[in-house]
Design an enzyme around this catalytic site. Structure first.
Site, PDB file in Angstrom:
ATOM      1  N   SER A 109       0.848  -1.199   0.000  1.00 14.41           N
ATOM      2  CA  SER A 109       0.000   0.000   0.000  1.00 14.41           C
ATOM      3  C   SER A 109       0.885   1.251   0.000  1.00 14.41           C
ATOM      4  CB  SER A 109      -0.854  -0.039   1.277  1.00 14.41           C
ATOM      5  OG  SER A 109      -2.025   0.694   1.116  1.00 14.41           O
ATOM      6  N   TYR A 120      -7.341  14.749   0.352  1.00 14.06           N
ATOM      7  CA  TYR A 120      -6.398  15.558  -0.425  1.00 14.06           C
ATOM      8  C   TYR A 120      -7.155  16.201  -1.591  1.00 14.06           C
ATOM      9  CZ  TYR A 120      -3.232  13.314   2.727  1.00 14.06           C
ATOM     10  OH  TYR A 120      -2.636  12.892   3.887  1.00 14.06           O
TER      11      TYR A 120
HETATM   12  C1  LIG Z   1       2.941   5.659   7.616  1.00 14.48           C
HETATM   13  C2  LIG Z   1       1.756   5.667   6.701  1.00 14.48           C
HETATM   14  C3  LIG Z   1       1.755   6.471   5.569  1.00 14.48           C
HETATM   15  C4  LIG Z   1       0.661   6.447   4.681  1.00 14.48           C
HETATM   16  N1  LIG Z   1       0.734   7.183   3.515  1.00 14.48           N
HETATM   17  C5  LIG Z   1      -0.224   7.019   2.578  1.00 14.48           C
HETATM   18  C6  LIG Z   1      -0.080   7.588   1.285  1.00 14.48           C
HETATM   19  O1  LIG Z   1       0.948   8.200   0.947  1.00 14.48           O
HETATM   20  N2  LIG Z   1      -1.115   7.422   0.413  1.00 14.48           N
HETATM   21  C7  LIG Z   1      -2.234   6.693   0.738  1.00 14.48           C
HETATM   22  O2  LIG Z   1      -3.151   6.574  -0.087  1.00 14.48           O
HETATM   23  N3  LIG Z   1      -2.364   6.114   1.934  1.00 14.48           N
HETATM   24  C8  LIG Z   1      -1.387   6.236   2.847  1.00 14.48           C
HETATM   25  N4  LIG Z   1      -1.486   5.571   4.033  1.00 14.48           N
HETATM   26  C9  LIG Z   1      -2.622   4.633   4.246  1.00 14.48           C
HETATM   27  C10 LIG Z   1      -2.174   3.207   3.897  1.00 14.48           C
HETATM   28  O3  LIG Z   1      -1.834   3.077   2.531  1.00 14.48           O
HETATM   29  C11 LIG Z   1      -3.285   2.189   4.219  1.00 14.48           C
HETATM   30  O4  LIG Z   1      -4.390   2.470   3.409  1.00 14.48           O
HETATM   31  C12 LIG Z   1      -3.692   2.229   5.692  1.00 14.48           C
HETATM   32  O5  LIG Z   1      -2.545   2.223   6.530  1.00 14.48           O
HETATM   33  C13 LIG Z   1      -4.596   1.035   6.048  1.00 14.48           C
HETATM   34  O6  LIG Z   1      -3.971  -0.186   5.720  1.00 14.48           O
HETATM   35  P1  LIG Z   1      -3.194  -1.087   6.846  1.00 14.48           P
HETATM   36  O7  LIG Z   1      -4.161  -1.381   7.941  1.00 14.48           O
HETATM   37  O8  LIG Z   1      -2.758  -2.322   6.087  1.00 14.48           O
HETATM   38  O9  LIG Z   1      -2.025  -0.279   7.337  1.00 14.48           O
HETATM   39  C14 LIG Z   1      -0.445   5.619   4.953  1.00 14.48           C
HETATM   40  C15 LIG Z   1      -0.456   4.855   6.115  1.00 14.48           C
HETATM   41  C16 LIG Z   1       0.625   4.844   6.975  1.00 14.48           C
HETATM   42  C17 LIG Z   1       0.602   3.955   8.187  1.00 14.48           C
END
Ligand SMILES: Cc1cc2nc3c(=O)[nH]c(=O)nc-3n(C[C@H](O)[C@H](O)[C@H](O)COP(=O)(O)O)c2cc1C
Length: 404
Positions: free
Chosen positions: A37, A201
């Site tokens: 992701s 955004y």
């Molecule tokens: C450190 C961090 C940075 C993130 N930056 C972005 C990003 O640049 N673009 C985006 O669409 N989502 C971003 N997210 C969201 C993640 O891509 C993801 O959708 C979210 O963490 C939920 O998934 P997970 O439970 O597997 O972490 C970010 C999440 C984290 C933890």
């Protein structure tokens, strides 16, 4: 939730879990259905990638994911969320990105980049510096001021900066900036692009009545609010090769009264598909007053999977599911259930960058390290045999967590 459905394949069984079957979008085939992701690292300098980002993304590619999507990357300098964000506004950004892309491809990963503009969420500190508006102290330490702009002059919440309301020329300028940024991403040889239509955004904020209260052709009716994202998609498709997939990460719902809804997303998804988007990466939130992004909130396993399921069924478009998908068994269950075509793994893969390889071991897909980087694989194969002779397993006590 899924412990009753654990899939345990022996290495010699012919059926391969869906998670490890290839998946093709246009001319690009992913070797498996796991996506890293997009996750901001706040580590760029003046938009240029730094050694940490090389280490981070190469490790993600080495970890075996079919697709690694590079973090939110900004098409204008002033439109960044923080001073640590990577950019695509200058030609000087291309060379380091191109080097990174070829390194990632050495591991068989396909590469994507998420292109974005911060909109009203611009002008923040790096998350780990406080995640509030940029302060005098940050400026004294060398950061530059960033000025948020948005559909309307409405801050996300009291403590957030108030964006300037974009005029027609600024909107046209942003469309051009997306096109120019996408051209640079093509020159860096990414396999695909992901347009950021999520998390409050710029492009998503035009969709949401919480952030967009304009009365011109860019606001008001659903059709008007969808105009900017759809215009950008059309313009991107014009310059992208037919063989190159275009993904969109969408906040399928604001989760807020009076905000963007799932029903709106079904309509938008159909239009995005018509305009040439191949897959919707289904996230949510970000226009919320409590917390900048959805991932700040306590959520249960697969809290957004139902959103992916609905768009896939009702809009007839391929989807990726994301959000608290932590175990390969659960990821497989989502795919088997037809709720998504791909699964994105975020924080769990930060915690364990070899998640995919461990999943392949756990599911019996690869028990010989044949696709591991050679300097590891040769030794690990011998090591696993030695462990097996002692009745032990490489995953040892570090099994995958069971969803609660
Ligand atoms: C450190 C961090 C940075 C993130 N930056 C972005 C990003 O640049 N673009 C985006 O669409 N989502 C971003 N997210 C969201 C993640 O891509 C993801 O959708 C979210 O963490 C939920 O998934 P997970 O439970 O597997 O972490 C970010 C999440 C984290 C933890």
């Amino acid at each position: 939730m899924n412990s009753a459905r654990l899939i345990r394949l022996e290495p010699d069984m012919p059926d391969i879990p869906l998670l490890f079957q290839p998946y093709t979008l246009r001319g690009v085939t992913l070797k498996n259905r796991v996506v890293v992701s997009p996750m901001g690292t706040y580590s760029a300098e003046d938009g240029r990638l730094t050694p940490f980002q090389f280490a981070h993304y190469e490790r993600m590619a080495m970890g075996g994911a079919g697709l690694v999507i590079m973090e939110q990357t900004f098409v204008t300098r002033a439109g960044r969320v923080s001073n640590g964000d990577p950019g695509l506004w200058a030609d000087s950004h291309i060379e380091p990105m191109s080097r990174l892309v070829s390194e990632m491809k050495r591991y068989g990963a396909r590469t994507g980049i998420q292109i974005s503009h911060g909109g009203r969420k611009g002008g923040q500190q790096r998350a780990y510096d406080g995640n509030g508006p940029i302060t005098e102290r940050d400026l004294a330490a060398g950061d530059e001021p960033l000025y948020p702009m948005g559909a309307s002059a409405l801050p996300l919440a009291e403590e957030w900066l108030t964006p300037i309301e974009m005029n027609e020329a600024q909107i046209e300028g942003i469309v051009e900036a997306f096109v120019a940024g996408a051209r640079r991403a093509l020159l860096a040889s990414f396999d695909l692009l992901e347009l950021h239509l999520a998390h409050g955004y710029l492009l998503q904020s035009f969709l949401s009545p919480l952030a967009n209260q304009r009365r011109d052709r860019w606001g008001g009716s659903l059709e008007n609010r969808m105009r900017l994202p759809l215009t950008v998609v059309e313009r991107l498709r014009d310059i992208m090769p037919d063989s190159m997939p275009l993904l969109a990460r969408l906040s399928v719902t604001d989760w807020m009264e009076g905000g963007w809804t799932e029903d709106d997303s079904v309509i938008l998804a159909g239009k995005l598909k018509e305009a040439g988007v191949d897959l919707i990466d289904c996230s949510s939130g970000g226009n919320m007053r409590a917390g900048a992004t959805n991932s700040n909130l306590a959520r249960g396993p697969g809290y957004q999977v139902a959103l992916s399921d609905r768009l896939r069924r009702e809009a007839g478009i391929a989807t990726a599911a994301v959000g608290m998908i932590r175990t390969p068994q659960y990821a497989e269950e989502i795919l088997q259930g037809g709720k998504a075509d791909l699964v994105c793994i975020g924080r769990q893969i930060l915690f364990n960058p070899f998640w995919v390889r461990h999943a392949a071991w756990e599911m019996g897909v690869e028990r010989d390290f044949a696709t591991w980087p050679e300097p590891y694989g040769w030794w690990l194969d011998k090591w696993a045999r030695a462990l097996a002779a002692n009745g032990e397993d490489p995953l040892g006590p570090e099994r995958f967590p069971e969803p609660s």
